[in-house]
Design an enzyme around this catalytic site. Sequence first.
Site, PDB file in Angstrom:
ATOM      1  N   ASP A  37       0.837  -1.194   0.000  1.00 15.20           N
ATOM      2  CA  ASP A  37       0.000   0.000   0.000  1.00 15.20           C
ATOM      3  C   ASP A  37       0.878   1.253   0.000  1.00 15.20           C
ATOM      4  OD1 ASP A  37      -2.282  -1.535   0.061  1.00 15.20           O
ATOM      5  OD2 ASP A  37      -2.473  -1.467   2.246  1.00 15.20           O
ATOM      6  N   ASP A  79      -6.721   1.309   8.041  1.00 15.66           N
ATOM      7  CA  ASP A  79      -5.389   1.892   8.152  1.00 15.66           C
ATOM      8  C   ASP A  79      -5.504   3.399   8.361  1.00 15.66           C
ATOM      9  OD1 ASP A  79      -5.963   3.008   5.668  1.00 15.66           O
ATOM     10  OD2 ASP A  79      -4.575   1.733   4.563  1.00 15.66           O
TER      11      ASP A  79
END
Length: 282
Positions: A37, A79
Site C-alpha cells: 500500500d 489503516d
Amino acid sequence: MGILIINKPKGYTSHDVVAKVKKILNIKKVGHTGTLDPNATGVLPLLLNDSTKLSKYLIEHDKEYEVTLKLGIKTDTADIEGNILEEKQVQNISIEQIEETLKSFEGKQEQYPPMYSAIKVNGKKLYEYARNGEKVEIKPRNIEIYRINLINFNDKESEIQFKVICSKGTYIRSLCEDIAKKLNTIGYMKELNRTKVGRFKIEDAITLEELENSKEQKIIAMENLLSNLPNINLNEKQLEKFLNGVQISVDKEDGIYNIYTNKYLGTGIVKNRKIKRDIILK
C-alpha cells in the site's frame, strides 16, 4: 536480466515504483511479486525484463513485517488513510496481556480480508463495492501466522509495535483489527514496514535514489532467483530436444529444476524420470 529489491518509500504505490524503475534503467518490462500500500514501506522485489516469467515461483513467498497498531480508533480502510468511523477509550492494558494476545494468533487460521482490498468477488474488486456503499459477502481465506512478537508498547499513545512472520495472502490490516478486538477495543494499522519477502531481506534492498546513482548495481542474477532448486545440466543433443518440447529421460526425482547448458536457461519439470520445459528465458 534479474531481480531488484527496492526499499519502497512511503507515499509511492507499487505501480509508481515500477514506473520509476523502468525509467531509471530504461527497460520495458518490470513486474512486482506482491503489492505494498502507498502508506507502507519496505521490501518490494521487482523482476526485470525476461525474469518476469519467473514470477509464479516468487509470489508464494512468506512475508515478515514490522507493524504499528493504533488502538482506540476504527477507520473504514483499517489503516491510517481511512475515515474515522469510531473512537473508543482504551482501558488499561498490560504488556503481559498484549503478549498473550499476540501469541494467540500464531498458527493456521481463517482471516476475513478488509473491505478495502483488491480481492475480486463476482468479477468486481472489494474496494469498488466499498466505495459505492454496496454490501457483498466476504469469504475468509486460509492463512498462517508463523511467529508474532511484541517490539514495544507506547501506553501514552495507545500504540503497539510488533513483528509478524506470515504466509502469503495475510492481510495485516485485518490482523490489526482482530488483535484490537481481542484486547476489547478497536484499532487500525498505523504503520507497516515489510522487512522480508522469502529470502530477500531489507538489508538486500536499495532505495530509488541509490538506484538512480548506481544503475544496475545490486541486481540479482536470474540463476540466483531460484537458487533453492536443484540443477540439471543438458548437453547439446538434449538441449535441442528440450527446447523443442520433447521430454528427455533423466535420473532425477519428481520436481522443479534449474536448467543449465553453458548458461542458465530457466526451469524444467521432472515427472516419472522425464523432464519437460517449464519456463525458458531468452
